[in-house]
Design a protein around this motif. Sequence first.
Motif, PDB file in Angstrom:
ATOM      1  N   ILE A  48      11.549 -10.560  11.859  1.00  0.00           N
ATOM      2  CA  ILE A  48      11.921  -9.361  12.598  1.00  0.00           C
ATOM      3  C   ILE A  48      11.867  -9.649  14.091  1.00  0.00           C
ATOM      4  O   ILE A  48      10.919 -10.255  14.581  1.00  0.00           O
ATOM      5  N   SER A  49      12.910  -9.225  14.799  1.00  0.00           N
ATOM      6  CA  SER A  49      12.944  -9.305  16.263  1.00  0.00           C
ATOM      7  C   SER A  49      13.139  -7.894  16.795  1.00  0.00           C
ATOM      8  O   SER A  49      14.139  -7.253  16.496  1.00  0.00           O
ATOM      9  N   ILE A  50      12.180  -7.435  17.566  1.00  0.00           N
ATOM     10  CA  ILE A  50      12.235  -6.095  18.141  1.00  0.00           C
ATOM     11  C   ILE A  50      12.410  -6.234  19.643  1.00  0.00           C
ATOM     12  O   ILE A  50      11.686  -6.972  20.295  1.00  0.00           O
ATOM     13  N   GLY A  51      13.391  -5.524  20.184  1.00  0.00           N
ATOM     14  CA  GLY A  51      13.653  -5.586  21.610  1.00  0.00           C
ATOM     15  C   GLY A  51      12.850  -4.570  22.381  1.00  0.00           C
ATOM     16  O   GLY A  51      12.423  -3.555  21.835  1.00  0.00           O
ATOM     17  N   GLN A  52      12.658  -4.852  23.660  1.00  0.00           N
ATOM     18  CA  GLN A  52      11.966  -3.909  24.533  1.00  0.00           C
ATOM     19  C   GLN A  52      12.754  -3.729  25.811  1.00  0.00           C
ATOM     20  O   GLN A  52      12.409  -4.347  26.811  1.00  0.00           O
ATOM     21  N   PRO A  53      13.831  -3.024  25.912  1.00  0.00           N
ATOM     22  CA  PRO A  53      14.471  -2.241  24.866  1.00  0.00           C
ATOM     23  C   PRO A  53      15.496  -3.029  24.052  1.00  0.00           C
ATOM     24  O   PRO A  53      15.855  -2.620  22.959  1.00  0.00           O
ATOM     25  N   LEU A  54      16.010  -4.161  24.574  1.00  0.00           N
ATOM     26  CA  LEU A  54      17.033  -4.927  23.868  1.00  0.00           C
ATOM     27  C   LEU A  54      16.487  -6.284  23.451  1.00  0.00           C
ATOM     28  O   LEU A  54      15.643  -6.865  24.136  1.00  0.00           O
ATOM     29  N   VAL A  55      17.016  -6.820  22.346  1.00  0.00           N
ATOM     30  CA  VAL A  55      16.658  -8.164  21.899  1.00  0.00           C
ATOM     31  C   VAL A  55      17.451  -9.144  22.755  1.00  0.00           C
ATOM     32  O   VAL A  55      18.680  -9.086  22.807  1.00  0.00           O
ATOM     33  N   SER A  56      16.756 -10.047  23.439  1.00  0.00           N
ATOM     34  CA  SER A  56      17.452 -10.984  24.328  1.00  0.00           C
ATOM     35  C   SER A  56      18.184 -12.033  23.501  1.00  0.00           C
ATOM     36  O   SER A  56      17.642 -12.592  22.560  1.00  0.00           O
ATOM     37  N   GLY A  57      19.435 -12.269  23.844  1.00  0.00           N
ATOM     38  CA  GLY A  57      20.240 -13.278  23.168  1.00  0.00           C
ATOM     39  C   GLY A  57      20.874 -12.821  21.874  1.00  0.00           C
ATOM     40  O   GLY A  57      21.563 -13.597  21.224  1.00  0.00           O
ATOM     41  N   ALA A  58      20.689 -11.589  21.471  1.00  0.00           N
ATOM     42  CA  ALA A  58      21.264 -11.091  20.213  1.00  0.00           C
ATOM     43  C   ALA A  58      22.579 -10.388  20.492  1.00  0.00           C
ATOM     44  O   ALA A  58      22.690  -9.596  21.432  1.00  0.00           O
ATOM     45  N   THR A  59      23.579 -10.680  19.678  1.00  0.00           N
ATOM     46  CA  THR A  59      24.882 -10.027  19.779  1.00  0.00           C
ATOM     47  C   THR A  59      25.395  -9.717  18.380  1.00  0.00           C
ATOM     48  O   THR A  59      25.018 -10.363  17.404  1.00  0.00           O
ATOM     49  N   VAL A  60      26.269  -8.732  18.316  1.00  0.00           N
ATOM     50  CA  VAL A  60      26.939  -8.365  17.075  1.00  0.00           C
ATOM     51  C   VAL A  60      28.437  -8.435  17.336  1.00  0.00           C
ATOM     52  O   VAL A  60      28.937  -7.805  18.265  1.00  0.00           O
ATOM     53  N   GLU A  61      29.154  -9.246  16.539  1.00  0.00           N
ATOM     54  CA  GLU A  61      30.595  -9.373  16.691  1.00  0.00           C
ATOM     55  C   GLU A  61      31.282  -8.506  15.647  1.00  0.00           C
ATOM     56  O   GLU A  61      30.840  -8.433  14.497  1.00  0.00           O
TER      57      GLU A  61
END
Length: 136
Positions: A48-61
């Motif tokens: 699990i990766s939880i962002g604060q507020p966003l997950v760094s390096g995560a993208t959705v295509e």
Amino acid sequence: MSYAIIETGGKQLKVEPGRFYDIELLHNEPDEKITIDSVLFVQHDGEISIGQPLVSGATVEGTVMRHFRGRKVLVYKMQPKKKTRKKRGHRQEITRLMIDSISMNGSAIATKPESTTSDDTEDAPAEAVTAEVVAE
């Protein structure tokens, strides 16, 4: 099963690769690829990766499938004993988005499954079948 929680159109949405979702209007053409960087949460194989507020390096295509308008919502306002009535309708503009993959730091951790076609033509290629029919 991998999934991500993204933010788009002022709403948060749980997305999985290979599924389509109806979201607020995106100003992109149909069949155009888009990348969503506002990923709040990613789950992949129990990690699990939880962002604060966003997950760094995560993208959705994803790919824009089409644009359409949602169902009509009626808004009826009335003041009792004043003979005041207002009836309005609203149809929200919607974009249908197919999620292709979820990526972390540039590498795809989850992609949509490849669609399988009918197994009847796996034995011989289509060109060979048509060539045999013409030769007879």
